[in-house]
Design a protein around this motif. Sequence first.
Motif, PDB file in Angstrom:
ATOM      1  N   ARG A  29      -2.573  29.113 -15.604  1.00  0.00           N
ATOM      2  CA  ARG A  29      -2.275  27.930 -16.270  1.00  0.00           C
ATOM      3  C   ARG A  29      -0.900  28.002 -16.825  1.00  0.00           C
ATOM      4  N   ILE A  30      -0.371  28.641 -17.585  1.00  0.00           N
ATOM      5  CA  ILE A  30       0.854  28.422 -18.243  1.00  0.00           C
ATOM      6  C   ILE A  30       2.139  28.566 -16.869  1.00  0.00           C
ATOM      7  N   ILE A  31       1.884  29.549 -16.001  1.00  0.00           N
ATOM      8  CA  ILE A  31       2.794  29.585 -14.949  1.00  0.00           C
ATOM      9  C   ILE A  31       2.600  28.292 -14.109  1.00  0.00           C
ATOM     10  N   ARG A  32       1.521  27.662 -13.948  1.00  0.00           N
ATOM     11  CA  ARG A  32       1.406  26.418 -13.059  1.00  0.00           C
ATOM     12  C   ARG A  32       2.053  25.261 -13.556  1.00  0.00           C
ATOM     13  N   LYS A  33       1.756  25.433 -14.911  1.00  0.00           N
ATOM     14  CA  LYS A  33       2.320  24.137 -15.673  1.00  0.00           C
ATOM     15  C   LYS A  33       3.697  24.379 -16.260  1.00  0.00           C
ATOM     16  N   ARG A  34       4.126  25.588 -16.208  1.00  0.00           N
ATOM     17  CA  ARG A  34       5.425  26.104 -16.542  1.00  0.00           C
ATOM     18  C   ARG A  34       5.955  25.687 -18.007  1.00  0.00           C
ATOM     19  N   SER A  35       4.563  25.828 -18.979  1.00  0.00           N
ATOM     20  CA  SER A  35       4.459  25.690 -20.189  1.00  0.00           C
ATOM     21  C   SER A  35       3.311  26.291 -20.985  1.00  0.00           C
ATOM     22  N   THR A  36       3.837  26.765 -22.028  1.00  0.00           N
ATOM     23  CA  THR A  36       2.766  27.762 -22.920  1.00  0.00           C
ATOM     24  C   THR A  36       1.805  26.435 -23.575  1.00  0.00           C
ATOM     25  N   GLU A  37       2.150  25.256 -23.810  1.00  0.00           N
ATOM     26  CA  GLU A  37       1.642  24.230 -24.171  1.00  0.00           C
ATOM     27  C   GLU A  37       1.099  24.573 -25.840  1.00  0.00           C
ATOM     28  N   ASP A  38      -0.219  24.667 -26.188  1.00  0.00           N
ATOM     29  CA  ASP A  38      -0.677  25.090 -27.504  1.00  0.00           C
ATOM     30  C   ASP A  38      -0.867  26.383 -27.782  1.00  0.00           C
ATOM     31  N   PHE A  90       8.257  31.110 -20.525  1.00  0.00           N
ATOM     32  CA  PHE A  90       7.700  29.719 -20.345  1.00  0.00           C
ATOM     33  C   PHE A  90       7.653  29.220 -21.977  1.00  0.00           C
ATOM     34  N   ALA A  91       7.686  29.724 -22.843  1.00  0.00           N
ATOM     35  CA  ALA A  91       7.609  29.194 -24.207  1.00  0.00           C
ATOM     36  C   ALA A  91       9.003  28.351 -24.521  1.00  0.00           C
ATOM     37  N   PRO A  92       8.627  27.254 -25.445  1.00  0.00           N
ATOM     38  CA  PRO A  92       9.788  26.480 -25.931  1.00  0.00           C
ATOM     39  C   PRO A  92      10.883  27.438 -26.855  1.00  0.00           C
ATOM     40  N   PRO A  93      12.283  26.734 -26.727  1.00  0.00           N
ATOM     41  CA  PRO A  93      13.330  27.733 -27.373  1.00  0.00           C
ATOM     42  C   PRO A  93      12.739  28.363 -28.733  1.00  0.00           C
ATOM     43  N   LYS A  94      12.406  27.325 -29.625  1.00  0.00           N
ATOM     44  CA  LYS A  94      12.149  27.940 -31.012  1.00  0.00           C
ATOM     45  C   LYS A  94      10.899  28.920 -31.148  1.00  0.00           C
ATOM     46  N   MET A  95       9.840  28.528 -30.145  1.00  0.00           N
ATOM     47  CA  MET A  95       8.811  29.626 -30.055  1.00  0.00           C
ATOM     48  C   MET A  95       9.045  30.852 -29.374  1.00  0.00           C
ATOM     49  N   ARG A  96       9.903  30.589 -28.437  1.00  0.00           N
ATOM     50  CA  ARG A  96      10.620  31.834 -27.753  1.00  0.00           C
ATOM     51  C   ARG A  96      11.447  32.694 -28.783  1.00  0.00           C
ATOM     52  N   LYS A 249      -0.309   7.856 -18.587  1.00  0.00           N
ATOM     53  CA  LYS A 249       0.174   8.263 -19.859  1.00  0.00           C
ATOM     54  C   LYS A 249      -0.573   8.210 -21.182  1.00  0.00           C
ATOM     55  N   GLY A 250      -1.382   7.187 -21.242  1.00  0.00           N
ATOM     56  CA  GLY A 250      -2.244   7.056 -22.221  1.00  0.00           C
ATOM     57  C   GLY A 250      -3.503   8.020 -22.155  1.00  0.00           C
ATOM     58  N   ASN A 251      -4.169   8.296 -20.903  1.00  0.00           N
ATOM     59  CA  ASN A 251      -4.996   9.296 -20.913  1.00  0.00           C
ATOM     60  C   ASN A 251      -4.683  10.571 -21.273  1.00  0.00           C
ATOM     61  N   ASP A 252      -3.350  10.884 -20.806  1.00  0.00           N
ATOM     62  CA  ASP A 252      -2.815  12.106 -21.035  1.00  0.00           C
ATOM     63  C   ASP A 252      -2.634  12.361 -22.728  1.00  0.00           C
ATOM     64  N   GLN A 253      -2.274  11.289 -23.430  1.00  0.00           N
ATOM     65  CA  GLN A 253      -2.112  11.256 -24.854  1.00  0.00           C
ATOM     66  C   GLN A 253      -3.619  11.756 -25.549  1.00  0.00           C
ATOM     67  N   VAL A 254      -4.690  10.907 -24.965  1.00  0.00           N
ATOM     68  CA  VAL A 254      -6.043  10.821 -25.500  1.00  0.00           C
ATOM     69  C   VAL A 254      -6.516  12.338 -25.212  1.00  0.00           C
ATOM     70  N   HIS A 255      -6.171  13.001 -24.034  1.00  0.00           N
ATOM     71  CA  HIS A 255      -6.592  14.439 -23.801  1.00  0.00           C
ATOM     72  C   HIS A 255      -5.924  15.496 -24.401  1.00  0.00           C
ATOM     73  N   GLN A 256      -4.659  15.123 -24.899  1.00  0.00           N
ATOM     74  CA  GLN A 256      -3.993  16.092 -25.920  1.00  0.00           C
ATOM     75  C   GLN A 256      -4.561  16.093 -27.313  1.00  0.00           C
ATOM     76  N   VAL A 259      -7.979  18.249 -27.080  1.00  0.00           N
ATOM     77  CA  VAL A 259      -7.652  19.684 -26.690  1.00  0.00           C
ATOM     78  C   VAL A 259      -7.276  20.025 -28.339  1.00  0.00           C
ATOM     79  N   SER A 260      -6.356  19.246 -29.088  1.00  0.00           N
ATOM     80  CA  SER A 260      -5.822  19.633 -30.204  1.00  0.00           C
ATOM     81  C   SER A 260      -6.944  19.772 -31.396  1.00  0.00           C
ATOM     82  N   GLN A 261      -8.007  18.679 -31.308  1.00  0.00           N
ATOM     83  CA  GLN A 261      -9.056  19.040 -32.178  1.00  0.00           C
ATOM     84  C   GLN A 261      -9.986  20.184 -31.833  1.00  0.00           C
ATOM     85  N   VAL A 262      -9.913  20.601 -30.792  1.00  0.00           N
ATOM     86  CA  VAL A 262     -10.876  21.760 -30.369  1.00  0.00           C
ATOM     87  C   VAL A 262      -9.949  22.860 -30.804  1.00  0.00           C
TER      88      VAL A 262
END
Length: 262
Positions: A29-38, A90-96, A249-256, A259-262
């Motif tokens: 998932r990280i490679i596919r989205k090119r992001s480590t997300e949360d 794939f981590a953001p600069p600060k996290m990297r 865009k609104g749906n993506d925000q809701v999904h995020q 996920v953050s609550q989980v």
Amino acid sequence: MDVVRFIFGILGNATALFLFLSPIVTFQRIIRKRSTEDFSGVPYNMTMLNCLLSAWYGLPFISPNNLLVSTINGTGAVIEAIYVMIFLIFAPPKMRIRMFGLLMVVISIFSAVALVSLLALHGQHRKLFCGLAATIFSIAMYASPLSIMRLVIKTKSVEYMPFLLSLFVFLCGTSWFIYGLLGRDPFVAVPNGCGSFLGALQLILYAIYRNNKGNEIDDNNSARDSSVEMEETKHTNGNGTTNYKDMEKGNDQVHQKIVSQV
């Protein structure tokens, strides 16, 4: 007795390999989205340190007759190193930067243990020193699912504690616990005894809350569906058509948020 110990060592290798490979879906998932997300990269660094120390402890000149400990933990160290490299890419600069710093700490700790054991210690003192280091980080690795167990108790749902993963934690810990007992090696038996106990607790929790599986997801899906409906109403133009770009865009925000609550 040696044959029985060898069999449990092989079983421990197999179950441990399954555990090391279990995060593959996450990294796909990280490679596919090119992001480590949360996702957090800390567990992979700590598991790599545990594998390095355990593999070092199992070498013949440190601890005789424990080669099976070295084989699986050496393999695990390579697998975890690959995970860490993917995370760094794939981590953001600060996290990297933080992850790279943690990686340097891991390498420093292992190098210090290896150098001290080679240059300053011999015989039983060398085995004692390396065994204690490996035991401490093994217990820390096995204790990592405690947060998931707390989540299961809080939500009364096992949705985020897969049965197979819990089963293999139990089987892995039990196999190496028996292997350590048969070899009269407390540095193998003690941490894996803890792992077996924690794995058993996870299975007990699964048995208690297995019928509640999916309740939380259903609630989250209901919230998401309601939010989608609200977004569709909000972004409908005056001529009755829907602005799908804004709605997505609104749906993506809701999904995020879900996920953050989980």
